[in-house]
Design a protein around this motif. Structure first.
Motif, PDB file in Angstrom:
ATOM      1  N   THR A  71      85.454  -9.850  24.209  1.00  0.00           N
ATOM      2  CA  THR A  71      86.120  -9.833  23.017  1.00  0.00           C
ATOM      3  C   THR A  71      85.413  -9.601  21.735  1.00  0.00           C
ATOM      4  OG1 THR A  71      86.556 -12.336  22.924  1.00  0.00           O
ATOM      5  CG2 THR A  71      88.241 -11.102  23.976  1.00  0.00           C
ATOM      6  N   GLN A  72      84.347 -10.164  21.780  1.00  0.00           N
ATOM      7  CA  GLN A  72      83.225  -9.815  20.925  1.00  0.00           C
ATOM      8  C   GLN A  72      81.735  -9.680  21.506  1.00  0.00           C
ATOM      9  OE1 GLN A  72      82.127 -13.479  18.698  1.00  0.00           O
ATOM     10  NE2 GLN A  72      83.327 -14.679  20.067  1.00  0.00           N
ATOM     11  N   PRO A  73      80.837  -9.017  20.784  1.00  0.00           N
ATOM     12  CA  PRO A  73      79.668  -8.838  21.375  1.00  0.00           C
ATOM     13  C   PRO A  73      78.796 -10.201  21.862  1.00  0.00           C
ATOM     14  CG  PRO A  73      79.853  -7.802  19.159  1.00  0.00           C
ATOM     15  CD  PRO A  73      81.035  -8.745  19.533  1.00  0.00           C
ATOM     16  N   TYR A  74      78.280 -10.101  23.030  1.00  0.00           N
ATOM     17  CA  TYR A  74      77.524 -11.203  23.728  1.00  0.00           C
ATOM     18  C   TYR A  74      75.980 -11.142  22.995  1.00  0.00           C
ATOM     19  CZ  TYR A  74      80.845 -12.183  27.509  1.00  0.00           C
ATOM     20  OH  TYR A  74      81.845 -12.853  28.103  1.00  0.00           O
ATOM     21  N   LEU A  75      75.355 -12.248  22.976  1.00  0.00           N
ATOM     22  CA  LEU A  75      73.996 -12.294  22.946  1.00  0.00           C
ATOM     23  C   LEU A  75      73.394 -12.551  24.608  1.00  0.00           C
ATOM     24  CD1 LEU A  75      71.445 -12.668  21.607  1.00  0.00           C
ATOM     25  CD2 LEU A  75      71.773 -15.260  21.350  1.00  0.00           C
ATOM     26  N   ILE A  76      72.946 -11.247  24.832  1.00  0.00           N
ATOM     27  CA  ILE A  76      72.742 -11.269  26.419  1.00  0.00           C
ATOM     28  C   ILE A  76      70.979 -11.443  26.464  1.00  0.00           C
ATOM     29  CG2 ILE A  76      72.622  -9.868  28.325  1.00  0.00           C
ATOM     30  CD1 ILE A  76      74.776  -8.397  27.202  1.00  0.00           C
ATOM     31  N   PHE A  77      70.657 -12.396  27.469  1.00  0.00           N
ATOM     32  CA  PHE A  77      69.310 -12.793  27.817  1.00  0.00           C
ATOM     33  C   PHE A  77      69.129 -12.322  29.230  1.00  0.00           C
ATOM     34  CE2 PHE A  77      69.155 -15.380  24.008  1.00  0.00           C
ATOM     35  CZ  PHE A  77      67.874 -15.471  23.549  1.00  0.00           C
ATOM     36  N   ILE A  78      68.305 -11.481  29.323  1.00  0.00           N
ATOM     37  CA  ILE A  78      67.943 -10.880  30.702  1.00  0.00           C
ATOM     38  C   ILE A  78      66.742 -11.563  31.217  1.00  0.00           C
ATOM     39  CG2 ILE A  78      67.139  -9.011  32.077  1.00  0.00           C
ATOM     40  CD1 ILE A  78      68.672  -7.189  29.929  1.00  0.00           C
ATOM     41  N   CYS A  79      67.036 -12.503  32.260  1.00  0.00           N
ATOM     42  CA  CYS A  79      65.942 -13.366  32.791  1.00  0.00           C
ATOM     43  C   CYS A  79      65.788 -12.995  34.455  1.00  0.00           C
ATOM     44  CB  CYS A  79      66.195 -14.766  32.566  1.00  0.00           C
ATOM     45  SG  CYS A  79      66.800 -15.439  31.050  1.00  0.00           S
ATOM     46  N   THR A  80      65.752 -11.777  34.568  1.00  0.00           N
ATOM     47  CA  THR A  80      65.785 -11.415  35.945  1.00  0.00           C
ATOM     48  C   THR A  80      64.178 -10.666  35.990  1.00  0.00           C
ATOM     49  OG1 THR A  80      66.281  -9.032  35.357  1.00  0.00           O
ATOM     50  CG2 THR A  80      68.064 -10.416  36.074  1.00  0.00           C
ATOM     51  N   ASP A  81      64.101 -10.365  37.587  1.00  0.00           N
ATOM     52  CA  ASP A  81      62.881  -9.884  37.828  1.00  0.00           C
ATOM     53  C   ASP A  81      62.461  -8.529  36.795  1.00  0.00           C
ATOM     54  OD1 ASP A  81      62.101 -11.788  39.817  1.00  0.00           O
ATOM     55  OD2 ASP A  81      62.960 -10.498  41.293  1.00  0.00           O
ATOM     56  N   ALA A  82      61.253  -8.411  36.679  1.00  0.00           N
ATOM     57  CA  ALA A  82      60.787  -7.350  35.586  1.00  0.00           C
ATOM     58  C   ALA A  82      61.468  -6.045  35.718  1.00  0.00           C
ATOM     59  CB  ALA A  82      59.116  -7.346  35.576  1.00  0.00           C
ATOM     60  N   ASP A  83      61.345  -5.640  37.176  1.00  0.00           N
ATOM     61  CA  ASP A  83      61.642  -4.326  37.590  1.00  0.00           C
ATOM     62  C   ASP A  83      63.095  -4.013  37.404  1.00  0.00           C
ATOM     63  OD1 ASP A  83      62.469  -5.899  39.583  1.00  0.00           O
ATOM     64  OD2 ASP A  83      61.380  -4.759  41.335  1.00  0.00           O
ATOM     65  N   GLN A  84      63.853  -4.904  36.971  1.00  0.00           N
ATOM     66  CA  GLN A  84      65.392  -4.968  36.737  1.00  0.00           C
ATOM     67  C   GLN A  84      65.939  -4.747  35.386  1.00  0.00           C
ATOM     68  OE1 GLN A  84      67.578  -8.300  38.705  1.00  0.00           O
ATOM     69  NE2 GLN A  84      66.284  -7.718  40.661  1.00  0.00           N
ATOM     70  N   HIS A  85      64.904  -4.915  34.513  1.00  0.00           N
ATOM     71  CA  HIS A  85      65.378  -4.785  33.156  1.00  0.00           C
ATOM     72  C   HIS A  85      65.695  -3.450  32.541  1.00  0.00           C
ATOM     73  CE1 HIS A  85      62.113  -8.245  31.990  1.00  0.00           C
ATOM     74  NE2 HIS A  85      63.275  -8.782  32.535  1.00  0.00           N
ATOM     75  N   LEU A  86      65.183  -2.367  32.736  1.00  0.00           N
ATOM     76  CA  LEU A  86      65.507  -1.387  32.175  1.00  0.00           C
ATOM     77  C   LEU A  86      66.807  -0.869  32.890  1.00  0.00           C
ATOM     78  CD1 LEU A  86      64.551   1.002  30.432  1.00  0.00           C
ATOM     79  CD2 LEU A  86      63.562   2.227  32.212  1.00  0.00           C
ATOM     80  N   ALA A  87      67.126  -1.145  34.228  1.00  0.00           N
ATOM     81  CA  ALA A  87      68.473  -0.613  34.856  1.00  0.00           C
ATOM     82  C   ALA A  87      69.540  -1.638  34.365  1.00  0.00           C
ATOM     83  CB  ALA A  87      68.454  -0.918  36.366  1.00  0.00           C
ATOM     84  N   LEU A  88      69.397  -3.007  34.051  1.00  0.00           N
ATOM     85  CA  LEU A  88      70.526  -3.481  33.384  1.00  0.00           C
ATOM     86  C   LEU A  88      70.874  -3.333  31.960  1.00  0.00           C
ATOM     87  CD1 LEU A  88      69.179  -7.097  34.590  1.00  0.00           C
ATOM     88  CD2 LEU A  88      71.639  -6.240  35.180  1.00  0.00           C
ATOM     89  N   ILE A  89      69.716  -2.735  31.239  1.00  0.00           N
ATOM     90  CA  ILE A  89      69.949  -2.370  29.685  1.00  0.00           C
ATOM     91  C   ILE A  89      70.820  -1.129  29.854  1.00  0.00           C
ATOM     92  CG2 ILE A  89      68.852  -1.447  27.699  1.00  0.00           C
ATOM     93  CD1 ILE A  89      66.692  -3.433  28.069  1.00  0.00           C
ATOM     94  N   LYS A  90      70.572  -0.270  30.819  1.00  0.00           N
ATOM     95  CA  LYS A  90      71.383   1.117  31.008  1.00  0.00           C
ATOM     96  C   LYS A  90      72.853   0.629  31.441  1.00  0.00           C
ATOM     97  CE  LYS A  90      67.422   4.210  32.096  1.00  0.00           C
ATOM     98  NZ  LYS A  90      66.983   4.876  33.036  1.00  0.00           N
ATOM     99  N   ARG A  91      73.084  -0.246  32.228  1.00  0.00           N
ATOM    100  CA  ARG A  91      74.267  -0.596  32.440  1.00  0.00           C
ATOM    101  C   ARG A  91      75.026  -1.245  31.412  1.00  0.00           C
ATOM    102  NH1 ARG A  91      74.881  -4.014  38.013  1.00  0.00           N
ATOM    103  NH2 ARG A  91      76.967  -3.712  37.563  1.00  0.00           N
ATOM    104  N   ILE A  92      74.463  -2.021  30.470  1.00  0.00           N
ATOM    105  CA  ILE A  92      75.032  -2.837  29.386  1.00  0.00           C
ATOM    106  C   ILE A  92      75.678  -1.574  28.248  1.00  0.00           C
ATOM    107  CG2 ILE A  92      74.693  -4.083  27.419  1.00  0.00           C
ATOM    108  CD1 ILE A  92      72.744  -5.652  29.108  1.00  0.00           C
ATOM    109  N   THR A  93      74.631  -0.445  28.238  1.00  0.00           N
ATOM    110  CA  THR A  93      75.011   0.814  27.394  1.00  0.00           C
ATOM    111  C   THR A  93      75.893   1.791  28.147  1.00  0.00           C
ATOM    112  OG1 THR A  93      72.985   1.648  27.807  1.00  0.00           O
ATOM    113  CG2 THR A  93      73.170   0.020  25.669  1.00  0.00           C
ATOM    114  N   SER A  94      76.214   1.646  29.166  1.00  0.00           N
ATOM    115  CA  SER A  94      76.760   2.655  29.926  1.00  0.00           C
ATOM    116  C   SER A  94      78.170   3.205  29.435  1.00  0.00           C
ATOM    117  CB  SER A  94      77.119   2.180  31.459  1.00  0.00           C
ATOM    118  OG  SER A  94      77.986   3.115  32.025  1.00  0.00           O
TER     119      SER A  94
END
Length: 504
Positions: A71-94
């Motif tokens: 219902t409002q913007p999250y503050l999202i901390f990505i604490c996964t393995d390094a090779d997942q960072h870019l894919a997760l950002i793309k999903r967030i902005t999909s």
């Protein structure tokens, strides 16, 4: 006054045990923890018992559902393995997200992304989206940056810069090629700090790089700036040793004509001739030390100084979110340009260590600035001795007459140590020598060329030709010779004679 946004934690890497309590200490509310992996009993115990996150918050919803229900913007901390960072950002902005919100996204280091792919991150229309190196938020480095700017007249010309890091062996993460890499893990710390202090606009090359293989227990390199900045080469040395008692020690030494500035872990020290050392700032935070000292010993890939830096980062982050206008310090330290250049530099360091050459940080060799005149960006030639790049015959002669040309010493590497994909095979010149032999009348025309005879007066050129004539690997030696302007000029004149004869 605006409130802080709710927090969504993605991933359950060890850094989560730092992120969660420090966010709570600054009043952030953690609404969800989502893992890209199935929630096992161990993960549930971690969330409920260690992190004190209610089981209902350990969301079993899909990632897209979580974002759709926001219902409002999250503050999202990505604490996964390094090779997942870019894919997760793309999903967030999909664009497939039903109710897109401009979430704040922060990726925790280390990172392992192609520098070019980071450009897509910069283009993300988020309120805050950054690959962040919290180490720079240590007040010690912020104070040093200001001191270098405000007290420049009292510091004088910088004569040498050295960054030393010592850490214990990263055994706890030896199965992770990113976390167990000294260069990715701690070399990136040094690079991000140096780029924050001295900028990235005039970065030039990486030289004298060495990475001990296979376990990367030692890593060292020089960062070279363009001459216009009058900055000396920056020497970085990182050593991992199981006999080192503490998990991490850092020392930055800046020697100038009027004083020296030393960063020793948390302290910034000013040293002048015939006076006592002056401690300008000590950033050690006792409460954070008390809470996380044991955790850091158990997880040497997350040193205590990084945790303390993250504490200060959260403070800056909260202030920026509440004020909605980040301060200049926060903007500088989360600059896209810094993380982009860090990733570019890491690629260049690995190549320089493998080849023993000077490697440009900017990956386009053809547009690399001449390292002699600092003007021309077309640099097709390279000194065979010290391997700096230059643009013309005149710059070649200037460089040869100077006393700056010194050989780069690199350890010899057996082919067994080099992956087959990295072995450069010599260029085959052809098996039929007769097909490449020039007829006698063409040789006579070459012997009558005034331009060629004039070039052959050069003793250096004659020595190169003799060496090629007796070479056991002419293809390799020809490649090296073609980096010399005088030899390229000689070849051009030969081709002019051959081509003019063909037209006849």
């Amino acid at each position: 006054m605006p409130s802080t946004p709710p927090v969504l934690i993605i991933g359950v890497n060890p850094i989560v045990r730092v992120v969660v309590p420090l966010l709570r200490a600054f009043g952030f509310q953690i609404n969800h923890l989502w893992s890209p992996y199935r929630l096992t009993s161990d993960l549930v115990a971690l969330c409920k018992d260690t992190l004190n996150i209610e089981l209902s918050s350990c969301s079993t919803l899909s990632f897209d559902q979580l974002l759709d229900n926001a219902t409002q913007p999250y503050l999202i901390f990505i604490c996964t393995d390094a090779d997942q960072h870019l894919a997760l950002i793309k999903r967030i902005t999909s664009p497939s997200i039903i109710k897109p919100c401009h979430h704040h996204v922060i990726c925790m280091p280390p990172f392992n992304v192609d520098p070019k792919s980071l450009i897509s991150v910069q283009q993300v229309q988020q309120q805050l989206c950054c690959y962040c190196y919290p180490i720079g938020f240590l007040p010690t480095f912020i104070k040093l940056k200001r001191f270098l700017i405000e007290e420049q007249a009292n510091i004088g010309n910088v004569q040498s810069i050295e960054f030393r890091i010592q850490c214990c062996s990263l055994k706890s993460c030896s199965d992770d090629r990113i976390n167990s890499s000294l260069l990715n893990r701690f070399g990136s710390f040094a690079l991000s700090i140096l780029f924050y202090l001295f900028g990235t606009q005039t970065l030039s090359t990486i030289s004298h790089a060495y990475i001990q293989s296979p376990n990367e227990t030692t890593c060292s390199f020089h960062i070279n700036y363009n001459r216009s900045t009058r900055l000396p080469p920056v020497f970085v040395n990182i050593i991992s040793n199981s006999h080192i008692s503490s998990t991490y020690n850092q020392e930055l030494i800046i020697v100038a004509s009027k004083c020296a500035l030393l960063v020793n872990d948390y302290r910034l020290i000013l040293r002048r001739f015939n006076t006592e050392d002056q401690i300008l700032i000590d950033s050690f935070h006792s409460d954070t030390n008390e809470k996380f000292a044991d955790f850091s010993k158990e997880n040497p890939e997350i040193p205590l100084i990084f945790i303390q830096s993250f504490y200060y980062f959260i403070g800056h982050l909260k202030e920026s979110l509440i004020n909605q206008i980040p301060r200049s310090t926060f903007t500088e330290l989360t600059s896209f340009d810094i993380v982009y250049k860090v990733q570019e530099a890491i690629v260049a360091i690995r190549e320089a260590a493998r080849t023993g050459e000077i490697v440009p940080i900017t990956r386009d060799n053809k547009t690399m600035q001449c390292q002699v005149c600092d003007e021309n960006k077309n640099t097709p030639y390279k000194c065979p001795t010290c391997r700096i790049r230059y643009c013309s015959l005149s710059c070649c002669q200037t460089h040869k007459s100077s006393d700056t040309c010194t050989a780069i010493n690199t350890q010899s590497k057996s082919t067994e140590e080099i992956p087959m994909t990295q072995i450069q095979l010599p260029i085959e010149l052809g098996d039929d020598e007769e097909s490449d032999r020039l007829p006698s009348h063409m040789l006579e025309r070459i012997g009558q060329s005034v331009q060629i005879l004039d070039l052959l007066k050069n003793r250096h050129l004659r020595a190169m030709i003799k060496s090629l004539d007796s070479s056991i690997s002419p293809a390799d030696d020809m490649q090296k010779a073609m980096m010399e302007p005088i030899f390229v000029q000689f070849v051009d004149e030969l081709l002019k004679v051959v081509e003019s004869n063909t037209k006849l």
